[in-house]
Design an enzyme around this catalytic site. Structure first.
Site, PDB file in Angstrom:
ATOM      1  N   THR A 228      50.942 -22.970 -53.159  1.00  0.00           N
ATOM      2  CA  THR A 228      50.159 -23.574 -54.236  1.00  0.00           C
ATOM      3  C   THR A 228      48.760 -22.991 -54.277  1.00  0.00           C
ATOM      4  O   THR A 228      48.237 -22.512 -53.262  1.00  0.00           O
ATOM      5  CB  THR A 228      49.995 -25.087 -54.028  1.00  0.00           C
ATOM      6  OG1 THR A 228      49.178 -25.312 -52.862  1.00  0.00           O
ATOM      7  CG2 THR A 228      51.316 -25.774 -53.890  1.00  0.00           C
ATOM      8  N   ASP A 229      48.144 -23.035 -55.459  1.00  0.00           N
ATOM      9  CA  ASP A 229      46.695 -22.942 -55.475  1.00  0.00           C
ATOM     10  C   ASP A 229      46.199 -24.149 -54.687  1.00  0.00           C
ATOM     11  O   ASP A 229      46.864 -25.189 -54.621  1.00  0.00           O
ATOM     12  CB  ASP A 229      46.168 -22.953 -56.906  1.00  0.00           C
ATOM     13  CG  ASP A 229      44.777 -22.341 -57.010  1.00  0.00           C
ATOM     14  OD1 ASP A 229      44.086 -22.256 -55.976  1.00  0.00           O
ATOM     15  OD2 ASP A 229      44.380 -21.951 -58.111  1.00  0.00           O
ATOM     16  N   TRP A 230      45.036 -24.018 -54.083  1.00  0.00           N
ATOM     17  CA  TRP A 230      44.577 -25.026 -53.132  1.00  0.00           C
ATOM     18  C   TRP A 230      44.396 -26.379 -53.833  1.00  0.00           C
ATOM     19  O   TRP A 230      43.490 -26.556 -54.637  1.00  0.00           O
ATOM     20  CB  TRP A 230      43.300 -24.553 -52.473  1.00  0.00           C
ATOM     21  CG  TRP A 230      43.475 -23.827 -51.163  1.00  0.00           C
ATOM     22  CD1 TRP A 230      42.771 -24.073 -50.019  1.00  0.00           C
ATOM     23  CD2 TRP A 230      44.383 -22.765 -50.843  1.00  0.00           C
ATOM     24  NE1 TRP A 230      43.193 -23.229 -49.009  1.00  0.00           N
ATOM     25  CE2 TRP A 230      44.181 -22.420 -49.489  1.00  0.00           C
ATOM     26  CE3 TRP A 230      45.362 -22.074 -51.547  1.00  0.00           C
ATOM     27  CZ2 TRP A 230      44.901 -21.418 -48.836  1.00  0.00           C
ATOM     28  CZ3 TRP A 230      46.088 -21.075 -50.915  1.00  0.00           C
ATOM     29  CH2 TRP A 230      45.856 -20.764 -49.581  1.00  0.00           C
ATOM     30  N   GLY A 231      45.278 -27.323 -53.514  1.00  0.00           N
ATOM     31  CA  GLY A 231      45.203 -28.651 -54.095  1.00  0.00           C
ATOM     32  C   GLY A 231      45.995 -28.811 -55.376  1.00  0.00           C
ATOM     33  O   GLY A 231      45.773 -29.768 -56.121  1.00  0.00           O
ATOM     34  N   ALA A 232      46.947 -27.925 -55.643  1.00  0.00           N
ATOM     35  CA  ALA A 232      47.672 -27.955 -56.923  1.00  0.00           C
ATOM     36  C   ALA A 232      48.873 -28.886 -56.931  1.00  0.00           C
ATOM     37  O   ALA A 232      49.427 -29.161 -57.993  1.00  0.00           O
ATOM     38  CB  ALA A 232      48.125 -26.549 -57.307  1.00  0.00           C
TER      39      ALA A 232
END
Length: 746
Positions: A228-232
């Site tokens: 994931t993109d960080w926190g997605a």
């Protein structure tokens, strides 16, 4: 390690734990079965390895390392070998720091010049972005370090990027926003892909089965893992079911228990979890096999390399004989960016450098004075600084003004409000031009800018965001030690309102409608025949190049064949230089809406004065295809195609034609209201029309009585005639028409 055996020995809880990171930058370790963690770091134009506690926006300190030109500058090089060399260099640095994966490159399209993160993306053209991205990936992964291309997919703005939805047609998605990622998978063999925050047509990328499984794995054959993109992550269980593997960052919440519970309750198949774990363990195993922590690097040499790259990325936008400058003549450098250059963007890709070489420092020993001209942080000082700069310009033989976008104008997390330079810079340039006829403007920034004073400048050199030695590169270019060879990887419109996404950017309440469809960048401007400030592929040189002897190895091919195109290019000037030879494909009289031309090949060559080289391109099925929604795949329409060789999308030097025959067929559902022209789109229908014409279906009678254009009128009426009308005109019975439709739809 025997990965399948290892998975069989792991508990459900251990398998679930691997699906989230251990902390901000590391994958999870499982000590009981000997699984270590691996480190990921931000890139892509430098290594951002944080020393202590991690964060995504670069707030906490990272190690000092080398900052290379950003993607917007690198794309202007049009040089695959340069991108491959950069990847190799970064791979060595990652090995020396024991980093398993570098996050990048960014392959999102430049839909609008306002995207605050455009400096991290290559181009408005998917082919160019894909080729350059694949070269970078090949270089990085040749050193045993995984690439992680981002942000998959249709992540083209910062406004509501974490919660918005990009709403677009299937053809637009596949033709514009996916091909660069496809090239990264098929050609670059990337081992990592980062899914974006946003949704596509209402479904978040982190739980989008169509995107992560149907397209990425089933259609493209991707074998790596998705992070994931960080926190997605929105729903971890839905994510795993859709093809998402690793959630980052780790250590937030208790996602492991959520996964375990879903498996125990039958809401998630354990076999899907096992596949996810297998892909993560394969990444860790590859890291262990390639690990070389004893690698020694020379950061001074790498810094010099950054300066060389920057010189090859700069684009000479205008030159009325002012450049290159004469070292013996008195020059004044004006503008704060001459002393403190803007060389990178803000956000997760921000690199902590030990030393930045400014143009002022690089010009020591030359007859070059300096006047600050403006202060980006204290605008109240600018009137006094402007007056001093005007006086310095009056006394010099040439004024070189360093201008561009300040840090606050373009950054991750926020989109630009407009395409304008700060007004204090525009005013400075205009007022200096009143007292000094020889004005050169050097631009720093990651995206196109409006230039209201362009007619008052004798030369304009765009350095983009050129890395830590951008000032040195600028001086080498200004004084002719290096010949500019960059070409624009994006169109510069005259004004923001000309951009095709203008009415639909950044959307309303997170809903972003891509109503311009496939027409972004030069595809739009060329189709509309709209005047631009600088076209895609444009850039000047201190020498001249002549094109000739275009050769196509065949006059007619099928869509299963390849076409070889050659052309000769000669340096007809007095200086050595590099030319970017660009190949575009244009279809004549397409039945579907298509751009005027599309880039399908490019090559950067170096030529000494008088030297000539042959450039060779090989075109395949995709070079002629468009994405057909009825097939959910690429399709070539039979017809004549023009092969164009040029120096930009609007500077075509040579052209030749080839006939391409489609070997496939679009499924059609014919009805009484289908037209005779519709029949011509299939082989069966075409055969019927030909038979009908042979039996007397062609226009006949005294055409002159109906006017000079009557023959054309009758031909068009025939093509537009509904099949039902054939019965009305007595050419067949209704029973025969029903039989025809049954045959056509079989």
């Amino acid at each position: 390690m025997d990965i399948k055996k290892l998975i069989s020995e792991m508990t459900l809880e251990e398998k679930a734990s691997l699906c989230s990171g251990r902390d901000f930058w590391h994958s999870q370790n499982v000590d009981r079965v000997g699984i270590p963690s691996a480190m990921m770091c931000d890139g892509p134009h430098g290594l951002r390895k944080q020393k202590g506690e991690g964060d995504h926006l670069g707030i906490n300190e990272s190690i000092e390392t080398v900052c290379y030109p950003t993607a917007s500058a690198l794309a202007a090089s049009f040089d695959k070998e340069l991108l491959r060399e950069l990847g190799e260099t970064l791979g060595e640095e990652c090995q020396s720091e024991d980093v398993a994966m570098l996050l990048g490159p960014g392959l999102n399209m430049k839909r609008s010049p306002l995207c605050g993160r455009n400096f991290e993306y290559f181009s408005e053209d998917p082919y160019l972005a894909g080729e350059l991205g694949a070269a970078y990936i090949q270089g990085l992964q040749s050193r045993g370090v995984a690439a992680c291309v981002k942000h998959f997919a249709a992540n083209n703005q910062e406004t509501r990027r974490m919660s918005g939805s990009s709403n677009l047609e299937e053809r637009t998605l596949h033709e514009i926003y996916l091909p660069a990622f496809e090239a990264a998978v098929k050609k670059g063999k990337t081992r990592g892909i980062m899914c974006a925050y946003n949704g596509i047509n209402g479904t978040f990328c982190a739980e989008n089965k169509m995107l992560l499984n149907d397209i990425l794995r089933d259609k493209w054959g991707y074998e790596g893992f998705v992070v994931t993109d960080w926190g997605a992550v929105k729903d971890r269980v839905k994510g795993i079911a859709a093809g998402l593997d690793l959630e980052m960052p780790g250590g937030i919440g208790n996602q492991d228990a959520v996964i375990v519970k879903a498996v125990q309750e039958g809401r998630l198949e354990e076999s899907l979890l096992d596949e996810t774990v297998e892909r993560i363990l394969t990444f860790i195993q590859d890291y262990l096999d390639a690990r070389r922590p004893e690698t020694v690097i020379d950061r001074n040499a790498m810094s010099e390399k950054s300066g060389n790259f920057a010189a090859q990325c700069a684009v000479l936008l205008k030159n009325q004989g002012l450049l290159p400058l004469d070292k013996t003549k008195k020059t004044v450098f004006i503008g704060e960016f001459a002393e403190r250059p803007r060389y990178q963007g803000a956000g997760s890709s921000h690199i902590n450098v030990s030393r930045v070489v400014s143009a002022l420092e690089a010009a020591r020993g030359l007859d070059a004075a300096y006047a600050q001209g403006y202060d980006v942080h204290q605008e109240e000082r600018n009137e006094e600084l402007r007056a001093q700069a005007i006086e310095a310009a009056r006394e010099a033989e040439t004024a070189v003004i360093f201008a561009g976008l300040p840090d606050a104008y373009e950054t991750e997390g926020a989109d630009r409000e407009n395409m304008e330079l700060p007004e204090y810079q525009n005013r400075l340039i205009r007022e200096i031009a009143r007292v000094q006829k020889n004005v050169v403007v050097v631009l720093h920034g990651g995206a196109p800018m409006e230039l209201p004073w362009i007619d008052q400048a004798g030369a304009i050199l765009c350095m983009y965001l050129g890395g830590e030695r951008v000032g040195e590169a600028a001086v080498r270019l200004l004084f002719g030690e290096e010949n500019p060879s960059g070409r624009l990887a994006e169109t510069w419109p005259l004004q923001l309102e000309d951009n095709p996404s203008y009415l639909n950017f950044p959307g309303v309440d997170g809903q972003v409608n891509y109503r311009e469809d496939i027409y972004i960048g030069y595809r739009y401007y060329d189709k509309k025949n709209r005047e631009v400030l600088f076209p895609f592929g444009y850039g000047l040189s201190y020498t001249d190049f002549a094109y000739g002897n275009l050769q196509l190895d065949q006059e007619s091919i099928s869509d299963r064949d390849t076409l070889t195109v050659t052309c000769r290019v000669k340096n007809t000037g007095s200086r050595a230089g590099r030319e970017v030879v660009q190949l575009y494909v244009r279809q004549r009289n397409p039945h579907v809406s298509r751009p005027v031309r599309e880039l399908k090949g490019f090559e950067k060559i170096s030529l000494e004065p008088g030297q000539e080289k042959e450039v060779r391109f090989v075109l395949d099925q995709r070079s002629f295809a468009y994405y057909e929604e009825k097939l959910h795949d690429w399709h070539v329409e039979s017809g004549e195609y023009v092969i164009e060789i040029g120096a930009s999308s609007r500077d075509i030097r040579q052209s030749g034609c080839v006939q391409v025959q489609d070997t496939g067929e679009i499924p059609m559902n014919f009805s009484y209201e289908s037209t005779v022209g519709d029949l011509l789109k299939t082989a069966k229908g075409k055969a019927f029309v030909q038979q009908m014409m042979e039996k007397g279906g062609a226009p006949s009678g005294n055409m002159e009585a109906m006017g000079e254009g009557s023959a054309k009128m009758m031909q068009n009426m025939m093509l537009e005639m509904p099949l039902r009308s054939i019965v009305s005109f007595g050419r067949m019975t209704m029973e025969q028409l029903d039989g025809l439709l049954a045959m056509l739809n079989a």
